[in-house]
Design a protein around this motif. Structure first.
Motif, PDB file in Angstrom:
ATOM      1  N   GLY A 440      64.672  49.048  67.061  1.00 19.00           N
ATOM      2  CA  GLY A 440      65.494  49.404  68.208  1.00 19.00           C
ATOM      3  C   GLY A 440      66.753  50.160  67.840  1.00 19.00           C
ATOM      4  O   GLY A 440      67.463  50.671  68.718  1.00 19.00           O
ATOM      5  N   LEU A 441      67.059  50.255  66.531  1.00 21.58           N
ATOM      6  CA  LEU A 441      68.217  51.038  66.096  1.00 21.58           C
ATOM      7  C   LEU A 441      67.989  52.503  66.457  1.00 21.58           C
ATOM      8  O   LEU A 441      66.898  53.040  66.258  1.00 21.58           O
ATOM      9  CB  LEU A 441      68.411  50.904  64.579  1.00 21.58           C
ATOM     10  N   GLU A 442      69.022  53.165  66.982  1.00 20.28           N
ATOM     11  CA  GLU A 442      68.883  54.558  67.416  1.00 20.28           C
ATOM     12  C   GLU A 442      68.409  55.464  66.283  1.00 20.28           C
ATOM     13  O   GLU A 442      67.587  56.367  66.496  1.00 20.28           O
ATOM     14  CB  GLU A 442      70.218  55.071  67.972  1.00 20.28           C
ATOM     15  N   THR A 443      68.930  55.247  65.081  1.00 20.48           N
ATOM     16  CA  THR A 443      68.558  56.092  63.947  1.00 20.48           C
ATOM     17  C   THR A 443      67.097  55.906  63.567  1.00 20.48           C
ATOM     18  O   THR A 443      66.436  56.849  63.131  1.00 20.48           O
ATOM     19  CB  THR A 443      69.454  55.774  62.741  1.00 20.48           C
ATOM     20  N   VAL A 444      66.589  54.685  63.736  1.00 22.86           N
ATOM     21  CA  VAL A 444      65.177  54.415  63.434  1.00 22.86           C
ATOM     22  C   VAL A 444      64.283  54.963  64.544  1.00 22.86           C
ATOM     23  O   VAL A 444      63.222  55.543  64.284  1.00 22.86           O
ATOM     24  CB  VAL A 444      64.952  52.897  63.241  1.00 22.86           C
TER      25      VAL A 444
END
Length: 461
Positions: A440-444
Motif C-alpha cells: 500500500g506504500l505509494e512508492t511500491v
C-alpha cells in the motif's frame, strides 16, 4: 548443499546453502531479478541519508544496498545512483539551501573506499533559493564514460537539492523528464523513503521499474509485524504525537503490550494524569486522551514509572536534573522537561515480564534526549537482548544510530543474528502498520502500476 552442473552436465561443483529462507512477495511486484540489464544504464534510488555535518554516521543503510549494486553491475548494467540527504528545503521560506554538509560526497567517498571503484558526481548549476533547476547536458559526457567503463558509476547530487524533487507542479514534471532521459531502467531500493517524491514515485511512470534487493527484503520482513507471533511487544517513542496517531492506533490493536517513550510518552502521561510537562502541546494532549480511554479497557500500555526531569534541554548538568515517579503525579502538577526514562524503570516486574515473555519485539524508539540522556535507551537495549527467543525488529534512522553508538559490540552481533532484523526506515515500518499492507506504500504501488502498464502495452502491440 546442492550440486551444480554446467551445461556439459559434469558435476563440477556445488552450491552452498546460505540459510536464507525463500521470500514470498506479492507477484504483482516487479523484481530486479526479472529486469533485462545488459548494457543498460540503471537509475538506482537508494536511502543513503546517513550524513550529518559532512560525515557518515552509520554505514548500515549504505551496506545493505551493495547487493543490489553488485547484481546490476554483474548482469551488465551501468549505475547512476541517487539519494536524499537531510532536509535542505525550508517549508516556511519555500527555499532550498545547498550546504556542503548535505552533499553526497561523504557517501561517495565511503563507497569508493569500500568498492575500490571511482564514482563521478555531476557539477550542476545552482540557484540561490531554488536549488538545482535543471540536469544540463554536460552530464552526457559522464554517461559516455560510464558506458565505456572509464568510471565505475555516477552519483547524482542530493535529490532534495533539485527544485522538482518535492514540488508538485511544472518543476516536478521537468525534473522527472530529465531524470528519465539519463537511463534505460529504474530500480527503487529505498524502503526508508516512502514519500511519493520525484525520484521515488513519479520516475516510475517513465521507465521500466523494479524493486531492488534491499527493498524486497524489507517488504518481506515487515509482514512479520502485520501478522506477529504472539505475545507481541512494541516500544515506540517520538518527538511529536500528532504524526504518530495513525500508526499508534494500529499498533495498539496488534500488540499485547505497548511501551512508550520520548515526547509521545510525556503526552500520554499529561492526558492520563492531568499533569503539565514542559514541551507538550495542549492540542496533542487532547489527541492522546483517545489512547488513554482505549487503555482503560484493554490495559496494554506498560507505564515506565521512574523518569528523569531536567531544568534545561541544553545538557546534563549536575543539580539541574532529577528522577521523578509517576506514582506521585496529581492533577494540576507542573514539571520541567522530562528527558529520559530512568534505567530502573526497565527493572520493574511488569516491564521485565512483558519484554521477557514476548515472541515478537518491535523497537522504534530512543527513550531519552540524545546525546546527554542516553541511559534509558541503553538499558532498554540490554533488557531486549536478554530475551534470546524473541524475534526482534529495530526501526531505522535514529533508533539504529543510537543502538550502534551505545552498544557497538551488540550492534555488530545483531547484524549477523537471525533473531534480529534491522530496518532502514522506522518511519516506513510505522506507515506500513498504519496502512495494513506493505504493497500500500505509494512508492511500491508505483512499481506495481508500472509492471501492469508495461504488460498492457505489450498485449496492445
Amino acid at each position: 548443499m546442492a550440486k551444480y552442473s554446467p551445461e556439459n552436465g559434469l558435476r563440477a561443483g556445488y552450491i552452498v546453502d546460505d540459510g536464507m529462507e525463500q521470500m514470498k512477495l506479492d507477484p504483482r511486484l516487479p523484481l530486479l531479478q526479472e529486469a533485462d540489464l545488459k548494457d543498460k544504464v540503471v537509475l538506482l534510488r537508494v536511502d543513503h541519508n546517513v550524513v550529518k555535518k559532512g560525515k557518515v554516521l552509520d554505514q548500515y543503510r549504505i551496506d545493505v544496498t551493495l547487493p543490489t549494486m553488485y547484481n546490476i553491475v554483474e548482469r551488465g548494467g551501468r549505475l547512476i545512483i541517487m539519494s536524499h540527504i537531510g532536509r535542505p528545503y525550508d517549508k516556511k521560506t519555500k527555499t532550498i539551501s545547498i550546504r556542503e554538509d548535505d552533499s553526497v560526497d561523504a557517501v561517495v567517498a565511503y563507497l569508493q573506499r569500500k568498492l575500490r571503484i571511482k564514482f563521478a558526481v555531476p557539477r550542476l548549476s545552482t540557484t540561490e533559493k531554488n536549488g538545482i533547476l535543471d540536469i544540463d547536458t554536460s552530464i552526457n559526457w559522464l554517461i559516455h564514460d560510464l558506458k565505456i567503463r572509464k568510471i565505475g558509476g555516477i552519483y547524482l547530487p542530493n535529490t532534495r537539492w533539485f527544485a522538482g524533487e518535492e514540488n508538485k507542479g511544472e518543476k516536478l514534471e521537468r525534473f522527472v523528464i530529465q531524470l528519465s532521459a539519463l537511463a534505460d531502467v529504474y530500480v527503487n531500493d529505498a524502503f526508508g523513503s516512502w514519500q511519493p517524491h520525484g525520484s521515488t514515485y513519479h520516475i516510475a511512470k517513465c521507465l521500466p521499474s523494479y524493486a531492488g534487493l534491499c527493498m524486497q527484503d524489507e517488504l518481506y520482513h515487515v509482514q512479520a509485524l502485520l501478522n506477529p507471533t504472539k505475545p507481541f511487544v512494541a516500544i515506540v517513542a517520538g518527538a511529536k504525537y500528532d504524526t504518530k496517531i495513525g500508526p499508534l492506533n494500529e499498533i495498539y490493536k496488534k500488540v499485547d503490550k505497548l511501551v512508550l517513550g520520548g515526547l509521545i510518552y510525556n503526552t500520554y502521561l499529561c492526558a492520563k494524569y492531568g499533569v503539565k510537562i514542559a514541551g507538550v502541546e495542549e492540542s496533542d494532549i487532547k489527541l492522546a486522551k483517545e489512547l488513554v480511554e482505549q487503555d482503560k479497557t484493554h490495559k496494554k500500555i506498560v507505564e515506565m514509572q521512574v523518569l528523569v526531569e531536567s531544568d534545561t534541554l541544553d545538557g546534563r548538568f549536575e543539580g539541574r536534573f532529577r528522577t521523578i515517579n509517576i506514582k506521585d503525579f496529581a492533577p494540576g502538577q507542573t514539571y520541567k522537561y522530562v528527558v529520559d526514562v530512568d534505567p530502573t524503570s526497565f527493572e520493574k516486574d511488569e516491564v521485565e515480564q512483558a519484554v521477557n515473555s514476548a515472541k515478537t519485539i518491535f523497537v522504534n524508539a530512543v527513550m531519552g534526549l540524545m546525546p546527554h540522556f542516553w541511559h534509558g535507551t541503553s538499558k532498554m537495549d540490554d533488557v531486549i537482548d536478554k530475551n534470546r527467543s524473541a524475534q526482534k525488529f529495530f526501526g531505522g534512522g535514529d533508533t539504529l544510530q543510537t543502538f550502534k553508538s551505545l552498544h557497538p559490540v551488540l550492534y555488530q552481533a545483531a547484524l549477523d543474528n537471525i533473531k534480529y532484523y534491522l530496518f532502514t526506515g522506522g518511519g516506513t515500518v510505522l506507515k506500513v502498520i498504519e496502512e495494513g499492507d506493505p504493497m500500500g506504500l505509494e512508492t511500491v504501488k508505483a512499481l506495481i502500476d508500472n509492471k501492469a502498464n508495461y504488460f498492457k502495452s505489450i498485449q496492445m502491440n
